[in-house]
Every structure is written in structure tokens, then in C-alpha cells.
Design a protein around this motif. Structure first.
Motif, PDB file in Angstrom:
ATOM      1  N   PHE A   8     -30.843   5.374 -17.371  1.00  0.00           N
ATOM      2  CA  PHE A   8     -30.238   4.734 -18.540  1.00  0.00           C
ATOM      3  C   PHE A   8     -30.175   5.730 -19.697  1.00  0.00           C
ATOM      4  CE2 PHE A   8     -30.352   1.818 -22.267  1.00  0.00           C
ATOM      5  CZ  PHE A   8     -29.142   1.180 -22.034  1.00  0.00           C
ATOM      6  N   HIS A   9     -31.259   6.466 -19.909  1.00  0.00           N
ATOM      7  CA  HIS A   9     -31.313   7.478 -20.968  1.00  0.00           C
ATOM      8  C   HIS A   9     -30.236   8.541 -20.735  1.00  0.00           C
ATOM      9  CE1 HIS A   9     -33.067  11.170 -22.905  1.00  0.00           C
ATOM     10  NE2 HIS A   9     -33.117  10.313 -23.901  1.00  0.00           N
ATOM     11  N   TYR A  10     -30.099   9.014 -19.507  1.00  0.00           N
ATOM     12  CA  TYR A  10     -29.091  10.020 -19.168  1.00  0.00           C
ATOM     13  C   TYR A  10     -27.686   9.509 -19.476  1.00  0.00           C
ATOM     14  CZ  TYR A  10     -26.018  13.007 -16.456  1.00  0.00           C
ATOM     15  OH  TYR A  10     -24.995  13.828 -16.068  1.00  0.00           O
ATOM     16  N   ARG A  11     -27.404   8.269 -19.066  1.00  0.00           N
ATOM     17  CA  ARG A  11     -26.058   7.726 -19.277  1.00  0.00           C
ATOM     18  C   ARG A  11     -25.780   7.475 -20.754  1.00  0.00           C
ATOM     19  NH1 ARG A  11     -24.010   3.552 -14.966  1.00  0.00           N
ATOM     20  NH2 ARG A  11     -22.072   4.116 -16.008  1.00  0.00           N
ATOM     21  N   LEU A  12     -26.801   7.072 -21.519  1.00  0.00           N
ATOM     22  CA  LEU A  12     -26.608   6.938 -22.965  1.00  0.00           C
ATOM     23  C   LEU A  12     -26.204   8.289 -23.557  1.00  0.00           C
ATOM     24  CD1 LEU A  12     -29.583   4.690 -24.141  1.00  0.00           C
ATOM     25  CD2 LEU A  12     -27.153   4.091 -24.183  1.00  0.00           C
ATOM     26  N   LYS A  13     -26.918   9.347 -23.180  1.00  0.00           N
ATOM     27  CA  LYS A  13     -26.592  10.678 -23.689  1.00  0.00           C
ATOM     28  C   LYS A  13     -25.197  11.099 -23.253  1.00  0.00           C
ATOM     29  CE  LYS A  13     -29.672  13.851 -23.227  1.00  0.00           C
ATOM     30  NZ  LYS A  13     -30.786  14.709 -22.743  1.00  0.00           N
ATOM     31  N   GLU A  14     -24.849  10.792 -22.015  1.00  0.00           N
ATOM     32  CA  GLU A  14     -23.548  11.167 -21.480  1.00  0.00           C
ATOM     33  C   GLU A  14     -22.402  10.490 -22.231  1.00  0.00           C
ATOM     34  OE1 GLU A  14     -21.260  10.953 -17.146  1.00  0.00           O
ATOM     35  OE2 GLU A  14     -23.021   9.714 -17.478  1.00  0.00           O
ATOM     36  N   HIS A  15     -22.545   9.211 -22.535  1.00  0.00           N
ATOM     37  CA  HIS A  15     -21.442   8.451 -23.116  1.00  0.00           C
ATOM     38  C   HIS A  15     -21.523   8.275 -24.635  1.00  0.00           C
ATOM     39  CE1 HIS A  15     -19.683   7.499 -19.254  1.00  0.00           C
ATOM     40  NE2 HIS A  15     -20.883   7.144 -18.818  1.00  0.00           N
TER      41      HIS A  15
ATOM     42  N   LYS B  20     -30.264  -5.354 -30.707  1.00  0.00           N
ATOM     43  CA  LYS B  20     -30.447  -6.738 -30.270  1.00  0.00           C
ATOM     44  C   LYS B  20     -31.437  -6.838 -29.127  1.00  0.00           C
ATOM     45  CE  LYS B  20     -27.480  -8.286 -33.186  1.00  0.00           C
ATOM     46  NZ  LYS B  20     -27.952  -8.948 -34.388  1.00  0.00           N
ATOM     47  N   ILE B  21     -31.590  -5.767 -28.352  1.00  0.00           N
ATOM     48  CA  ILE B  21     -32.542  -5.726 -27.254  1.00  0.00           C
ATOM     49  C   ILE B  21     -33.210  -4.359 -27.224  1.00  0.00           C
ATOM     50  CG2 ILE B  21     -31.348  -7.440 -25.819  1.00  0.00           C
ATOM     51  CD1 ILE B  21     -30.134  -5.164 -24.192  1.00  0.00           C
ATOM     52  N   SER B  22     -34.361  -4.292 -26.565  1.00  0.00           N
ATOM     53  CA  SER B  22     -35.108  -3.037 -26.477  1.00  0.00           C
ATOM     54  C   SER B  22     -34.485  -2.096 -25.456  1.00  0.00           C
ATOM     55  CB  SER B  22     -36.549  -3.330 -26.062  1.00  0.00           C
ATOM     56  OG  SER B  22     -36.581  -3.782 -24.708  1.00  0.00           O
ATOM     57  N   PHE B  23     -34.932  -0.871 -25.486  1.00  0.00           N
ATOM     58  CA  PHE B  23     -34.479   0.127 -24.517  1.00  0.00           C
ATOM     59  C   PHE B  23     -34.791  -0.339 -23.101  1.00  0.00           C
ATOM     60  CE2 PHE B  23     -34.923   3.822 -21.838  1.00  0.00           C
ATOM     61  CZ  PHE B  23     -33.856   4.632 -22.199  1.00  0.00           C
ATOM     62  N   GLY B  24     -36.022  -0.823 -22.893  1.00  0.00           N
ATOM     63  CA  GLY B  24     -36.428  -1.285 -21.575  1.00  0.00           C
ATOM     64  C   GLY B  24     -35.602  -2.460 -21.084  1.00  0.00           C
ATOM     65  N   ALA B  25     -35.342  -3.411 -21.976  1.00  0.00           N
ATOM     66  CA  ALA B  25     -34.520  -4.575 -21.609  1.00  0.00           C
ATOM     67  C   ALA B  25     -33.099  -4.140 -21.285  1.00  0.00           C
ATOM     68  CB  ALA B  25     -34.519  -5.605 -22.740  1.00  0.00           C
ATOM     69  N   ALA B  26     -32.557  -3.205 -22.055  1.00  0.00           N
ATOM     70  CA  ALA B  26     -31.196  -2.725 -21.810  1.00  0.00           C
ATOM     71  C   ALA B  26     -31.105  -2.002 -20.467  1.00  0.00           C
ATOM     72  CB  ALA B  26     -30.742  -1.799 -22.942  1.00  0.00           C
ATOM     73  N   ALA B  27     -32.088  -1.160 -20.171  1.00  0.00           N
ATOM     74  CA  ALA B  27     -32.096  -0.452 -18.888  1.00  0.00           C
ATOM     75  C   ALA B  27     -32.135  -1.451 -17.735  1.00  0.00           C
ATOM     76  CB  ALA B  27     -33.277   0.512 -18.818  1.00  0.00           C
TER      77      ALA B  27
END
Length: 86
Positions: A52-59, A35-42
Motif C-alpha cells: 500500500f505504501h509503495y502504491r501511494l508513493k507511485e501514484h 477519514k481512515i487510518s493507514f492500516g484501515a486503508a491498506a
């Protein structure tokens, strides 16, 4: 525009995950739902790209959600760029 509310029963779970967990998980969910881009989500999560990338990988086990259409777009771009070098 109405302000969305979060079910208060989420509070104990989110508290245990640290500051900003609600913003992160909502942004991550919208990102993974395409629904939103990576940049918008961060940005919505209040994090830089790397955090944001680190936390995505973590969770979630992966940092980027790449779907078939994204790959096709990238391949078309590579073909286009390769054609310009000739």
C-alpha cells in the motif's frame, strides 16, 4: 446499509491501472482525506502495509500523509517517554 456504486465511466481508467485499482484509489482517497487510518486503508485495498505504501508513493508521490496534529502527538509522546527514562 446500501452498497455504494461507482460511476461506470471510471471503468476504462481503472482497468488500465490493473486489478484492484478501484479499491486502492478509494482507500487511498479516504486515507488522504483523513477519514481512515493507514492500516484501515491498506486492508480495504486488500494490500499489505508495504505494498500500500509503495502504491501511494507511485501514484501520489508520498507514502504517508502526515499532518500537523500527528506531528504534535508524536512529539508529546516523545516528551512523555523521555520523562520516564530520567
Amino acid at each position: 446499509m446500501s452498497v455504494p456504486t461507482i460511476n461506470p465511466e471510471f471503468a476504462p481508467v481503472l482497468e488500465s491501472l490493473g486489478d484492484g485499482a478501484g479499491d486502492f484509489f478509494l482507500a487511498a482517497s479516504l486515507y488522504h482525506a483523513h477519514k481512515i487510518s493507514f492500516g484501515a486503508a491498506a486492508a480495504l485495498a486488500g494490500l499489505g502495509y508495504e505494498e500500500f505504501h509503495y502504491r501511494l508513493k507511485e501514484h501520489f508521490g508520498s507514502g504517508f500523509a502526515i499532518d500537523d496534529e500527528t506531528i504534535r502527538e508524536d512529539l508529546r509522546l516523545v516528551d512523555e517517554l523521555a520523562g520516564h527514562r530520567s
